[in-house]
Design an enzyme around this catalytic site. Structure first.
Site, PDB file in Angstrom:
ATOM      1  N   ASP A  13     -21.641  16.285  -0.329  1.00 33.09           N
ATOM      2  CA  ASP A  13     -22.988  16.841  -0.236  1.00 33.09           C
ATOM      3  C   ASP A  13     -23.915  15.890   0.524  1.00 33.09           C
ATOM      4  O   ASP A  13     -23.736  14.671   0.473  1.00 33.09           O
ATOM      5  CB  ASP A  13     -23.522  17.096  -1.663  1.00 33.09           C
ATOM      6  CG  ASP A  13     -24.661  18.096  -1.673  1.00 33.09           C
ATOM      7  OD1 ASP A  13     -24.983  18.651  -0.611  1.00 33.09           O
ATOM      8  OD2 ASP A  13     -25.238  18.309  -2.759  1.00 33.09           O
ATOM      9  N   ARG A  17     -29.332  16.817   4.803  1.00 28.12           N
ATOM     10  CA  ARG A  17     -30.405  15.818   4.650  1.00 28.12           C
ATOM     11  C   ARG A  17     -30.199  14.634   5.589  1.00 28.12           C
ATOM     12  O   ARG A  17     -31.132  14.090   6.151  1.00 28.12           O
ATOM     13  CB  ARG A  17     -30.490  15.345   3.188  1.00 28.12           C
ATOM     14  CG  ARG A  17     -31.320  16.281   2.318  1.00 28.12           C
ATOM     15  CD  ARG A  17     -31.053  16.059   0.861  1.00 28.12           C
ATOM     16  NE  ARG A  17     -29.770  16.641   0.465  1.00 28.12           N
ATOM     17  CZ  ARG A  17     -29.190  16.432  -0.693  1.00 28.12           C
ATOM     18  NH1 ARG A  17     -29.760  15.636  -1.582  1.00 28.12           N
ATOM     19  NH2 ARG A  17     -28.048  17.014  -0.998  1.00 28.12           N
ATOM     20  N   HIS A  30     -22.932  17.781   9.607  1.00 25.08           N
ATOM     21  CA  HIS A  30     -21.566  18.228   9.271  1.00 25.08           C
ATOM     22  C   HIS A  30     -20.542  17.528  10.171  1.00 25.08           C
ATOM     23  O   HIS A  30     -19.471  17.141   9.712  1.00 25.08           O
ATOM     24  CB  HIS A  30     -21.442  19.749   9.420  1.00 25.08           C
ATOM     25  CG  HIS A  30     -22.302  20.518   8.461  1.00 25.08           C
ATOM     26  ND1 HIS A  30     -22.420  20.175   7.133  1.00 25.08           N
ATOM     27  CD2 HIS A  30     -23.100  21.609   8.635  1.00 25.08           C
ATOM     28  CE1 HIS A  30     -23.246  21.030   6.534  1.00 25.08           C
ATOM     29  NE2 HIS A  30     -23.680  21.901   7.418  1.00 25.08           N
ATOM     30  N   ASN A  61     -21.820  29.422   0.380  1.00 25.97           N
ATOM     31  CA  ASN A  61     -22.167  28.939   1.726  1.00 25.97           C
ATOM     32  C   ASN A  61     -22.125  30.051   2.786  1.00 25.97           C
ATOM     33  O   ASN A  61     -22.719  29.913   3.859  1.00 25.97           O
ATOM     34  CB  ASN A  61     -21.249  27.794   2.168  1.00 25.97           C
ATOM     35  CG  ASN A  61     -21.500  26.479   1.452  1.00 25.97           C
ATOM     36  OD1 ASN A  61     -20.617  25.632   1.366  1.00 25.97           O
ATOM     37  ND2 ASN A  61     -22.708  26.293   0.930  1.00 25.97           N
TER      38      ASN A  61
HETATM   39  C1  FPP Z   1     -22.744  19.990   2.007  1.00 25.02           C
HETATM   40  O1  FPP Z   1     -23.850  19.392   2.621  1.00 25.02           O
HETATM   41  C2  FPP Z   1     -21.626  20.060   2.931  1.00 25.02           C
HETATM   42  C3  FPP Z   1     -21.055  21.214   3.384  1.00 25.02           C
HETATM   43  C4  FPP Z   1     -21.539  22.547   2.978  1.00 25.02           C
HETATM   44  C5  FPP Z   1     -19.955  21.201   4.356  1.00 25.02           C
HETATM   45  C6  FPP Z   1     -18.940  20.110   4.240  1.00 25.02           C
HETATM   46  C7  FPP Z   1     -18.189  20.073   5.506  1.00 25.02           C
HETATM   47  C8  FPP Z   1     -17.818  18.976   6.172  1.00 25.02           C
HETATM   48  C9  FPP Z   1     -17.998  17.600   5.678  1.00 25.02           C
HETATM   49  C10 FPP Z   1     -17.204  19.187   7.516  1.00 25.02           C
HETATM   50  C11 FPP Z   1     -15.823  18.758   7.714  1.00 25.02           C
HETATM   51  C12 FPP Z   1     -14.901  19.177   6.639  1.00 25.02           C
HETATM   52  C13 FPP Z   1     -13.548  19.143   6.765  1.00 25.02           C
HETATM   53  C14 FPP Z   1     -12.710  19.458   5.586  1.00 25.02           C
HETATM   54  C15 FPP Z   1     -12.904  18.787   8.020  1.00 25.02           C
HETATM   55  P1  FPP Z   1     -25.207  20.218   2.752  1.00 25.02           P
HETATM   56  O2  FPP Z   1     -25.204  20.905   4.064  1.00 25.02           O
HETATM   57  O3  FPP Z   1     -25.351  21.132   1.575  1.00 25.02           O
HETATM   58  O4  FPP Z   1     -26.261  19.078   2.710  1.00 25.02           O
HETATM   59  P2  FPP Z   1     -27.745  19.155   2.152  1.00 25.02           P
HETATM   60  O5  FPP Z   1     -27.648  19.397   0.673  1.00 25.02           O
HETATM   61  O6  FPP Z   1     -28.297  17.815   2.475  1.00 25.02           O
HETATM   62  O7  FPP Z   1     -28.432  20.274   2.871  1.00 25.02           O
END
Ligand code: FPP
Length: 243
Positions: A13, A17, A30, A61
């Site tokens: 997570d 941010r 990402h 998502n």
């Molecule tokens: C959460 O952060 C993260 C995700 C929804 C996506 C996770 C994906 C990756 C790390 C990309 C690569 C993955 C693989 C398996 C190759 P958020 O977007 O919810 O962050 P926030 O809470 O700060 O908005």
């Protein structure tokens, strides 16, 4: 290192941010998170972790803006290509878990191909949870059990007795040990509809570090914290010592 968790799962997570702090769009975060994924895999394999699972894309998502969903899907497809040599080199078996019927057919084909190509890996299994939610998993398992009961009735056989073990065999994680340690980055302290059944006795570790910044030292801290925990599984401390 002794007492290394057999199965570590991570709720990655904070990508959004991290990007915002840099005045960039969410996909930038990402993309940076993909690098943390590769480093975490290498580190877990070195530590002797048997299963590393990552919550990469939840059922919820799908409701994010279309551009972000598409960007994340492209990133998954790219990761499949970029990471395959590293998976093969390190003896890591790859598996995707979730409702893959919602993904593009070409991405599912890439996933299945990577699963087949890495099936020989015995050092560690990497499980990527895609289009997954804990409630979806519990429901699809209930449907499978209902189906088994219907088939038994039609065959004039007794319906299978519902035990935790039988139920777990219908979950999408059948055959995979429950997570010993769940790590969530970015300071949030919740399970967010992740492995609801499987985390019944999982130790939780929360860190403020945002996923794109998550490095070996952060991972090591999580494992050390796990090693300090006294897991009792509902028993008394004395009973655990006797075991
Ligand atoms: C959460 O952060 C993260 C995700 C929804 C996506 C996770 C994906 C990756 C790390 C990309 C690569 C993955 C693989 C398996 C190759 P958020 O977007 O919810 O962050 P926030 O809470 O700060 O908005």
């Amino acid at each position: 290192m002794s007492n290394v968790p057999k199965h570590i799962t991570i709720i990655m997570d904070g990508n959004g941010r991290w990007a915002k702090q840099r005045g960039m769009e969410r996909l930038f975060g990402h993309r940076a998170g993909k690098e943390s994924v590769s480093q975490a895999c290498e580190y877990a394999a070195e530590m002797g972790v048997e299963y590393l699972s990552l919550f990469a894309f939840s059922e919820e998502n799908w409701n994010r803006p279309e551009a972000e969903v598409n960007g994340l899907m492209r990133l998954m497809a790219k990761a499949m290509v970029d990471e395959k040599p590293t998976l093969l080199k390190n003896g890591i078996r790859f598996r995707a878990i979730g409702d893959l019927s919602r993904l593009d057919a070409s991405l599912v084909e890439d996933i299945r191909q990577t699963e087949r190509d890495t099936a020989v890996g015995t050092r560690m299994t990497l499980l990527v949870f895609l289009s997954y939610s804990g409630k979806w998993d519990v429901l699809q398992a209930a449907e499978k059990y209902a189906q088994a009961c219907t088939e038994a009735v039609l065959a004039q056989q007794p319906v299978p007795a519902l035990t935790p073990e039988l139920y777990a065999s219908y979950l999408s994680t059948a055959g995979i040990p429950d997570p010993d340690l769940m790590i969530r980055t970015s300071g949030e302290q919740r399970i967010s509809n992740y492995m609801l059944w499987q985390c019944a006795y999982t130790e939780f570790y929360f860190t403020d570090v945002l996923w794109p910044d998550f490095r070996r030292a952060d991972f090591a801290k999580a494992i050390e914290a796990f090693q300090q925990r006294k897991r009792r599984f509902g028993l008394t401390g004395e009973q655990i010592i006797e075991k």
